[in-house]
Design a protein around this motif. Structure first.
Motif, PDB file in Angstrom:
ATOM      1  N   CYS A  91      26.871   7.029 -68.985  1.00 19.01           N
ATOM      2  CA  CYS A  91      28.163   7.600 -69.393  1.00 19.01           C
ATOM      3  C   CYS A  91      28.822   8.349 -68.233  1.00 19.01           C
ATOM      4  CB  CYS A  91      27.978   8.545 -70.573  1.00 19.01           C
ATOM      5  SG  CYS A  91      27.526   7.704 -72.098  1.00 19.01           S
ATOM      6  N   ILE A  92      28.048   9.116 -67.495  1.00 22.99           N
ATOM      7  CA  ILE A  92      28.595   9.915 -66.396  1.00 22.99           C
ATOM      8  C   ILE A  92      29.089   9.028 -65.259  1.00 22.99           C
ATOM      9  CG2 ILE A  92      27.980  11.564 -64.575  1.00 22.99           C
ATOM     10  CD1 ILE A  92      26.074  12.848 -66.645  1.00 22.99           C
ATOM     11  N   THR A  93      28.296   8.006 -64.897  1.00 23.14           N
ATOM     12  CA  THR A  93      28.639   7.178 -63.744  1.00 23.14           C
ATOM     13  C   THR A  93      29.556   6.013 -64.091  1.00 23.14           C
ATOM     14  OG1 THR A  93      26.692   5.760 -64.009  1.00 23.14           O
ATOM     15  CG2 THR A  93      26.449   7.719 -62.618  1.00 23.14           C
TER      16      THR A  93
END
Length: 72
Positions: A42-44
């Motif tokens: 999700c972050i990357t």
């Protein structure tokens, strides 16, 4: 024989508890790894946020077995 039977039951109960505790611990480790992996996804914004260089094709920039974090 009653005392020996109680001791055998106690040992069997302890083995079950140890097995159960180890199974729960393994489940927690696997679950934690999946949560971390999904969080990194999700972050990357990448399906494979962590990759490992397996060959020498990226040298001299990256050596074999280097761990790379991919961000888009």
């Amino acid at each position: 024989m009653g005392w020996i039977g109680e001791q055998i039951d106690s040992v069997k109960s302890m083995q079950f508890r140890q097995l159960f505790t180890q199974a729960i611990s393994l489940g927690m480790i696997v679950t934690s790894a999946l949560i971390i992996w999904k969080g990194l996804m999700c972050i990357t914004g990448s399906e494979s946020p962590v990759v490992v260089v397996l060959s020498g094709s990226m040298e001299p920039g990256f050596k074999r077995v280097s761990h790379l974090f991919i961000f888009y």
